[in-house]
Design an enzyme around this catalytic site. Structure first.
Site, PDB file in Angstrom:
ATOM      1  N   LYS A  53      -0.681 -17.810 -25.351  1.00  0.00           N
ATOM      2  CA  LYS A  53      -1.491 -16.414 -25.901  1.00  0.00           C
ATOM      3  C   LYS A  53      -2.657 -16.733 -25.757  1.00  0.00           C
ATOM      4  CE  LYS A  53       1.879 -13.070 -26.110  1.00  0.00           C
ATOM      5  NZ  LYS A  53       2.351 -11.820 -26.617  1.00  0.00           N
ATOM      6  N   GLN A  97       2.710  -9.296 -32.449  1.00  0.00           N
ATOM      7  CA  GLN A  97       3.422  -9.824 -31.960  1.00  0.00           C
ATOM      8  C   GLN A  97       4.874  -9.347 -33.157  1.00  0.00           C
ATOM      9  OE1 GLN A  97       3.671 -12.521 -30.076  1.00  0.00           O
ATOM     10  NE2 GLN A  97       5.699 -12.522 -29.089  1.00  0.00           N
ATOM     11  N   ASP A 120      -1.166  -4.226 -25.957  1.00  0.00           N
ATOM     12  CA  ASP A 120       0.041  -3.937 -24.683  1.00  0.00           C
ATOM     13  C   ASP A 120       0.329  -2.763 -25.245  1.00  0.00           C
ATOM     14  OD1 ASP A 120       1.507  -6.537 -25.629  1.00  0.00           O
ATOM     15  OD2 ASP A 120       2.369  -6.428 -27.755  1.00  0.00           O
TER      16      ASP A 120
END
Ligand code: NAP
Length: 290
Positions: A53, A97, A120
């Site tokens: 990422k 995460q 997200d």
């Protein structure tokens, strides 16, 4: 006729090129979208995801900020970092995460992210907005899944879409997006009776269950579009391991009109849409501030 293989690597690369161009244009105005990724602990797969990422974020010219925290980080310390990022004007997207260590309540942490920076799309505010058709930050894997289906058929309107799996991060948001595309949507899950019969009615079949090669040829209608979200690591007969999807690609592909491979299908789209969501969050913040 052979099926169209929906190449997620190529599509993601094209998406990143488009994003890079937009970010280069913003740089000429002295502006830069920023993404912060927070990793707690030493989960090997998470470390690889976070490194990827960060690399892709920098490659397209976005600001990339990484917080790598030890596994013993307390929930309070993690919440304090999120709160700081919530108020940092250089940061437009925040990603924590998953999975988090067991002593940390993941739901509490995800809900502490400012919904405007929730790239997200997991926050209840964004899930609710998606459900009622308001402008929301939408989870990345579902966005990538629908994007790939539309590469084969631009207008999905009227198709019967069957989604296997009802998780908050994949199944439910995919179903919501397909409803917005005017599909007739059926969701099946572990308690559904006669799954194969229902799947065989699908013009568009999305598999998101985490069961290797679950979908066989007997579950697929001739000419269907098949999107395989599954990522499963399985042992290879000669030692080592490999990644397979939830769909038995080799058994199914010749029945389909279009199908995603695993790896190289939905997987690469997820980070591309994370970057797209960060740019979107930046644009929404610009619009709010002017
Ligand atoms: P999850 O939270 O474990 O949810 C799995 C869903 O599948 C549940 O709704 C479950 O039903 C259903 N299910 C399980 N076994 C089933 C069965 N035998 N028949 C019918 N339904 C069944 O998983 P997830 O997070 O949604 O992820 C699904 C897969 O996508 C995993 O392989 C994951 O690694 C992959 N994934 C890929 C990406 C990517 O970037 N490509 C991103 C996220 C996830 P119940 O609700 O009834 O338990």
């Amino acid at each position: 006729m052979s099926p169209m293989i929906l190449d997620g690597n190529a599509a993601a690369s094209q998406l990143r090129d488009e994003l890079r161009q937009k970010i280069t244009a913003l740089a000429t105005q002295g502006k830069q979208p920023g993404l912060a990724v927070v990793l707690v602990g030493e989960n090997p797969a998470s470390k690889v995801y976070v490194a990827n990422k960060a690399k892709q974020t920098k490659e397209i010219g976005m600001l990339s900020v990484e917080h790598r925290l030890p596994a013993e980080t307390s929930e309070a310390d993690l919440l304090a970092i999120v709160e700081k990022l919530n108020h940092d004007p250089a940061i437009h997207g925040i990603l924590v995460q998953l999975p988090l260590p067991e002593h940390i309540n993941a739901e509490k942490v995800l809900e502490s992210i400012n919904p405007d920076k929730d790239v997200d799309g997991f926050h209840a505010v964004n899930a609710g907005k998606l459900a009622i058709g308001m402008n929301a930050l939408v989870p990345c894997t579902p966005l990538g899944s629908v994007y790939l289906a539309k590469m084969y058929k631009k207008d999905l309107s009227g198709l019967h879409a069957v989604v296997i799996g009802r998780s908050n991060i994949v199944g439910k948001p995919v179903a919501q997006l397909l409803l917005q595309e005017n599909c007739t949507v059926t969701i099946v899950h572990s308690r559904t009776k006669n799954i194969a019969d229902i799947c065989r009615q699908a013009d568009l079949l999305v598999a998101a269950i985490g069961k290797p090669l679950f979908v066989g040829a007997d579950m697929v209608k001739d000419g269907a579009i098949v999107i395989d979200v599954g990522i499963n690591r399985v042992p290879k007969p000669d030692g080592g391991s490999k990644i397979v999807g939830d769909v038995d690609f080799d058994a199914v592909k010749d029945k389909t009109a279009a199908i995603t491979p695993v790896p190289g299908g939905v997987g690469p789209m997820t980070i591309a849409f994370l970057l797209a969501n960060t740019l979107r969050a930046f644009e929404l913040s610009e619009a709010r501030n002017h």
